[in-house]
Design an enzyme around this catalytic site. Structure first.
Site, PDB file in Angstrom:
ATOM      1  CG  ASP A  46      34.264  36.129  36.215  1.00 42.76           C
ATOM      2  OD1 ASP A  46      34.704  36.546  35.131  1.00 42.76           O
ATOM      3  OD2 ASP A  46      33.884  36.877  37.138  1.00 42.76           O
ATOM      4  CG  LEU A  47      40.574  37.593  36.459  1.00 41.35           C
ATOM      5  CD1 LEU A  47      41.540  36.665  37.186  1.00 41.35           C
ATOM      6  CD2 LEU A  47      41.314  38.287  35.299  1.00 41.35           C
ATOM      7  CG  ASP A  48      37.899  41.227  36.318  1.00 45.03           C
ATOM      8  OD1 ASP A  48      38.980  41.559  36.808  1.00 45.03           O
ATOM      9  OD2 ASP A  48      37.692  41.192  35.084  1.00 45.03           O
ATOM     10  CB  THR A  71      39.911  43.619  39.029  1.00 44.78           C
ATOM     11  OG1 THR A  71      38.954  42.655  38.637  1.00 44.78           O
ATOM     12  CG2 THR A  71      41.296  43.018  39.092  1.00 44.78           C
ATOM     13  CE  LYS A 118      30.897  43.920  40.994  1.00 40.21           C
ATOM     14  NZ  LYS A 118      30.575  43.477  42.357  1.00 40.21           N
ATOM     15  N   GLY A 119      31.089  41.725  34.531  1.00 34.13           N
ATOM     16  CA  GLY A 119      30.997  40.647  33.553  1.00 34.13           C
ATOM     17  C   GLY A 119      30.780  41.131  32.134  1.00 34.13           C
ATOM     18  NE  ARG A 129      39.204  47.307  27.781  1.00 35.57           N
ATOM     19  CZ  ARG A 129      40.356  46.934  27.232  1.00 35.57           C
ATOM     20  NH1 ARG A 129      40.887  47.639  26.262  1.00 35.57           N
ATOM     21  NH2 ARG A 129      40.983  45.847  27.661  1.00 35.57           N
ATOM     22  CB  SER A 159      37.982  36.416  32.231  1.00 40.56           C
ATOM     23  OG  SER A 159      38.009  37.814  32.375  1.00 40.56           O
ATOM     24  CB  ALA A 160      34.210  39.687  29.746  1.00 46.26           C
ATOM     25  CG  ASN A 217      43.472  44.445  30.681  1.00 42.68           C
ATOM     26  OD1 ASN A 217      44.317  44.720  29.838  1.00 42.68           O
ATOM     27  ND2 ASN A 217      42.416  45.213  30.916  1.00 42.68           N
ATOM     28  CE  LYS A 232      32.130  35.575  31.532  1.00 49.00           C
ATOM     29  NZ  LYS A 232      32.914  35.759  32.766  1.00 49.00           N
ATOM     30  CD  GLU A 277      30.780  34.788  35.768  1.00 48.65           C
ATOM     31  OE1 GLU A 277      30.628  35.766  36.503  1.00 48.65           O
ATOM     32  OE2 GLU A 277      31.391  34.850  34.698  1.00 48.65           O
ATOM     33  CG  ASP A 278      31.805  38.524  40.139  1.00 50.82           C
ATOM     34  OD1 ASP A 278      32.109  38.066  39.016  1.00 50.82           O
ATOM     35  OD2 ASP A 278      31.948  39.717  40.441  1.00 50.82           O
TER      36      ASP A 278
HETATM   37  C1  G6P Z   1      35.241  41.584  33.420  1.00 48.84           C
HETATM   38  C2  G6P Z   1      34.749  42.648  34.389  1.00 48.84           C
HETATM   39  C3  G6P Z   1      34.121  43.779  33.638  1.00 48.84           C
HETATM   40  C4  G6P Z   1      35.064  44.294  32.552  1.00 48.84           C
HETATM   41  C5  G6P Z   1      35.395  43.171  31.584  1.00 48.84           C
HETATM   42  C6  G6P Z   1      36.354  43.607  30.494  1.00 48.84           C
HETATM   43  O1  G6P Z   1      34.170  40.843  32.973  1.00 48.84           O
HETATM   44  O2  G6P Z   1      33.820  42.108  35.301  1.00 48.84           O
HETATM   45  O3  G6P Z   1      33.813  44.810  34.543  1.00 48.84           O
HETATM   46  O4  G6P Z   1      34.479  45.359  31.833  1.00 48.84           O
HETATM   47  O5  G6P Z   1      35.985  42.113  32.320  1.00 48.84           O
HETATM   48  O6  G6P Z   1      37.594  43.876  31.078  1.00 48.84           O
HETATM   49  P1  G6P Z   1      38.841  44.527  30.351  1.00 48.84           P
HETATM   50  O7  G6P Z   1      39.960  44.264  31.335  1.00 48.84           O
HETATM   51  O8  G6P Z   1      39.045  43.834  29.052  1.00 48.84           O
HETATM   52  O9  G6P Z   1      38.559  45.968  30.173  1.00 48.84           O
HETATM   53 MG    MG Z   2      33.286  38.745  37.457  1.00 46.10          MG
END
Ligand code: G6P
Ligand code: MG
Length: 218
Positions: A10-12, A18, A46-47, A50, A115-116, A119, A146, A170-171
């Site tokens: 996962d990224l964030d 972030t 989280k996860g 948007r 990642s969801a 960005n 997810k 994953e966090d």
């Molecule tokens: C990740 C973050 C979420 C965020 C999602 C969409 O999963 O943990 O908090 O809402 O990405 O991100 P985005 O950058 O597309 O708004």
């Molecule tokens: Mg995450």
């Protein structure tokens, strides 16, 4: 578990923190609408994609909007978020992550992003980490968020590795559930009490070697 052939990250919250920028941008939106968003409520996001995050926030504030208004607000939030993300530099990768990825590559283990976020590539570019990933599955590719397993199953398919040979990092609770539903082994990054559905929970990558971690997988 069988020998690990691929690791899906996962990224964030796993590669970079972030969440603080998402929080600032969402909080501003909530304030604009006349209510506040606590850090605790931010945990729920989280996860989560948007638009789903926006729905949760509107529910918290008891605000009802039509689709056009929601799209406009989500776009504004994202512009604010991207502005904040401009300050991300290679030094912002979470402690130990870069070294951990180097070790995986040295062991010829494939590396993917799941990642969801829409960005993801921008953030990885700011971190100068795009080249670490053999595949990137992000919010622009998935149709199901997810805890649906789609994001990690797509990653495994891209890498031509069967799910049982994949390890997910994953966090978020929803992310751990997604990895589990994909039939993969899951490593939670954070607190055991929160991520108790993960096979193993670690606080982060600092001081954690690939060999040590893989040794703990049964
Ligand atoms: C990740 C973050 C979420 C965020 C999602 C969409 O999963 O943990 O908090 O809402 O990405 O991100 P985005 O950058 O597309 O708004
Ligand atoms: Mg995450």
């Amino acid at each position: 578990m069988p020998t690990v052939q691929a690791c899906l990250f996962d990224l964030d919250g796993v590669i970079v923190d972030t969440a603080k920028y998402h929080y600032l941008a969402w909080r501003q939106l909530a304030n604009q609408l006349g209510f506040d968003l606590t850090l605790e409520q931010n945990e729920l996001l989280k996860g989560i994609s948007r638009m789903e995050s926006l729905d949760i926030i509107l529910e918290i504030g008891g605000v009802k909007l039509d689709e056009a208004e929601k799209t406009k607000l989500a776009t504004e939030k994202n512009l604010r978020y991207l502005e904040l993300c401009k300050q991300i530099t290679p030094d912002d990768a979470l402690p130990g992550v870069r070294r951990f990825l180097d070790e995986l590559r040295a062991d010829s283990i494939k590396v993917g992003l799941g990642s969801a976020s829409k960005n993801a590539k921008t953030i990885l570019t700011n971190l100068d980490m795009l080249t670490y990933f053999d595949t990137i599955v992000d919010g622009n590719r998935v149709t199901k968020g997810k805890p649906d397993p789609q994001v990690f199953l797509m990653g495994a398919e891209d890498l031509s590795v069967a799910p049982e040979y994949c390890l997910v990092f994953e966090d978020a609770v929803a992310g751990v559930q997604s990895g589990n539903a994909a039939g993969m082994c899951t490593i939670g990054i954070g607190e055991q009490s929160v991520l108790n559905e993960a096979d193993i929970v670690i606080k982060g990558f600092d001081g954690v070697s690939v060999d040590d971690l893989f040794g703990k997988l049964t």
